[in-house]
Design an enzyme around this catalytic site. Structure first.
Site, PDB file in Angstrom:
ATOM      1  N   TYR A 143     -22.339 -25.124  15.721  1.00 47.54           N
ATOM      2  CA  TYR A 143     -23.327 -24.965  14.655  1.00 47.54           C
ATOM      3  C   TYR A 143     -24.331 -23.699  14.720  1.00 47.54           C
ATOM      4  CZ  TYR A 143     -22.684 -30.060  13.958  1.00 47.54           C
ATOM      5  OH  TYR A 143     -22.032 -31.283  13.826  1.00 47.54           O
ATOM      6  N   LYS A 193     -12.660 -31.252  24.747  1.00 49.40           N
ATOM      7  CA  LYS A 193     -11.405 -30.962  24.112  1.00 49.40           C
ATOM      8  C   LYS A 193     -10.589 -29.804  25.022  1.00 49.40           C
ATOM      9  CE  LYS A 193      -8.388 -32.044  21.410  1.00 49.40           C
ATOM     10  NZ  LYS A 193      -7.683 -33.505  21.450  1.00 49.40           N
ATOM     11  N   ASP A 226     -11.099 -37.143  21.584  1.00 51.29           N
ATOM     12  CA  ASP A 226     -10.231 -38.050  20.866  1.00 51.29           C
ATOM     13  C   ASP A 226     -10.117 -39.593  21.485  1.00 51.29           C
ATOM     14  OD1 ASP A 226      -8.994 -36.544  22.627  1.00 51.29           O
ATOM     15  OD2 ASP A 226      -7.101 -36.134  21.138  1.00 51.29           O
ATOM     16  N   ASP A 250     -22.491 -34.865  18.090  1.00 54.21           N
ATOM     17  CA  ASP A 250     -22.965 -35.164  16.607  1.00 54.21           C
ATOM     18  C   ASP A 250     -22.225 -36.514  16.010  1.00 54.21           C
ATOM     19  OD1 ASP A 250     -23.939 -35.502  14.164  1.00 54.21           O
ATOM     20  OD2 ASP A 250     -23.651 -33.197  13.474  1.00 54.21           O
ATOM     21  N   ASP A 254     -22.984 -40.776  16.242  1.00 60.24           N
ATOM     22  CA  ASP A 254     -23.066 -41.586  15.088  1.00 60.24           C
ATOM     23  C   ASP A 254     -22.043 -42.925  15.254  1.00 60.24           C
ATOM     24  OD1 ASP A 254     -25.230 -40.191  14.014  1.00 60.24           O
ATOM     25  OD2 ASP A 254     -24.061 -39.870  11.967  1.00 60.24           O
TER      26      ASP A 254
END
Ligand code: NAD
Length: 362
Positions: A143, A193, A226, A250, A254
């Site tokens: 970001y 990852k 994942d 993020d 959620d």
């Protein structure tokens, strides 16, 4: 001597002011019960600040926040300001605030009390007893990474962002996660990852080394993002503390947010700098703003996180037990209401929570 805390309130937009009003009422009640003093300063942020100052977070507001003991934010944004771009968007004000406060660790607890297990979109048996904490890195990663850009036209048009972390950035957020795990269930799941991304390999190596050096008493496992998304839905009870980077955090936080059945339940704290920022996870909910329909619980649990951070842990515990008792009474705002429960407005639910919190205070 009575302790005194300076609190900056940033009610923001949409339902932000409605839930912040309830937060202030609870704080005032608890301050009286636990014998501490609160001095509130209210400032604009987001769309309200664009309207007033033509800036989603004027420097004056940043300075007030930096001089306070804690900042409580409602929510920012809404259709009225959707045409704004870049630094003039309401959300840019929020990013600027987090960055200015140096709040590099975002904490989002997700607990599903028995009274809410049936409200979850997942099977009751899968979510009952869930009690996890997502620690998301907040001021680095993709970001904020440079270079970023967009150029070219037609098939040649391209755009790029950079996911970049230094070992120091990883260590400081991982340390927050390990410290919280010590106070909770003693387990950290670090999500990355690393099978594909070099930046994740650094993340994984750094977290592993930190655990070995400073937190051998905390159990550490690594999980690919994942798989973590799948495990959060299949068996959320397996998690205690999850630590991850800005982008993965993020998305996963959620996903975790849906476990309790409504965004209106979830508090957050952004810590790491001198002053903590406390805010509900939800946005400004323009669809229900101004109608007394907003669930104040996310804001009230954010108050509990703030009180913990200020060292007023007895008042924090009273706030949490107030929320649990009001839910156990069957009171629900529209987002969680079902046949057989009592429908309550924002103010009615807030008042019942205060009543129970004060009873818990004795
Ligand atoms: P949202 O969280 O505002 O709303 C999503 C859905 O959840 C809506 O149906 C809303 O009614 C419901 N909801 C949210 N909070 C609730 C509450 N406390 N009680 C009952 N129902 C609740 O997300 P959105 O609709 O994607 O975004 C609306 C605006 O908020 C946008 O401008 C967005 O940019 C902004 N936003 C701000 C923040 C923030 O300030 N931290 C976070 C997310 C979105």
């Amino acid at each position: 001597m009575t302790k005194e805390y300076q609190i900056v309130l940033l009610p923001g937009d949409g339902i932000g002011p409605e839930v912040t009003d309830e937060a202030v009422l609870l704080l005032e009640a608890l301050a009286a019960a636990y014998d501490f003093t609160l001095r509130f300063t209210t400032e604009v942020a987001g769309g309200a600040a664009i309207d007033q100052d033509n800036d989603p977070l004027p420097d004056r507001v940043v300075e007030a926040c930096l001089a306070a003991d804690a900042v409580l934010l409602g929510a920012v944004g809404g259709p009225k300001w959707d045409h704004h771009t870049g630094a003039m968007r309401p959300e840019s004000g929020l990013l600027k605030l987090r960055k200015s406060l140096g709040a590099f660790a975002n904490l989002r607890p997700v607990a599903v009390p028995d009274s809410l297990a049936t409200a979850s979109p997942l099977r009751e048996a899968a979510v009952r007893g869930t009690d996890l904490l997502v620690v998301r890195e907040l001021t680095g990663g993709i970001y904020f990474g440079e270079p970023r850009g967009r150029r070219g036209v037609g098939d040649e048009e391209e755009a790029w962002n950079t996911m970049r972390y230094s070992a120091g950035e990883v260590r400081r957020v991982a340390r927050v996660a390990f410290e919280w795990a010590r106070k909770r269930g003693g387990r950290v799941t670090s999500v990355d990852k690393a099978n594909v991304l070099v930046v994740s390999q650094l993340w994984r190596d750094t977290v592993t080394a930190l655990q070995g050096a400073e937190f051998p008493d905390v159990a550490l496992e690594h999980m690919y993002v994942d798989n973590a998304a799948m495990q959060l839905v299949l068996n959320p009870r397996q998690f205690d503390v999850i630590v991850t980077g800005n982008l993965f955090g993020d998305i996963l936080s959620d996903a975790a947010a849906t476990l309790g059945g409504s965004l209106g339940l979830l508090p957050s704290a952004s810590l790491g700098g001198k002053v903590g920022l406390f805010e509900p996870v939800h946005g400004s909910a323009p669809d229900i703003a101004g109608q007394g329909k907003a669930n104040p619980i996310a804001a009230l649990l954010s108050v509990a996180m703030m009180l913990d951070d200020l060292g007023e842990s007895a008042a924090a515990a009273a706030a949490r037990s107030g929320v649990e008792a009001a839910l156990a009474d069957g009171l629900r705002t529209g987002d969680l209401w079902r046949e057989g429960l009592t429908r309550a407005s924002t103010a009615e639910l807030g008042a019942r929570i205060r009543e129970h919190a004060l009873a818990a205070a004795g």
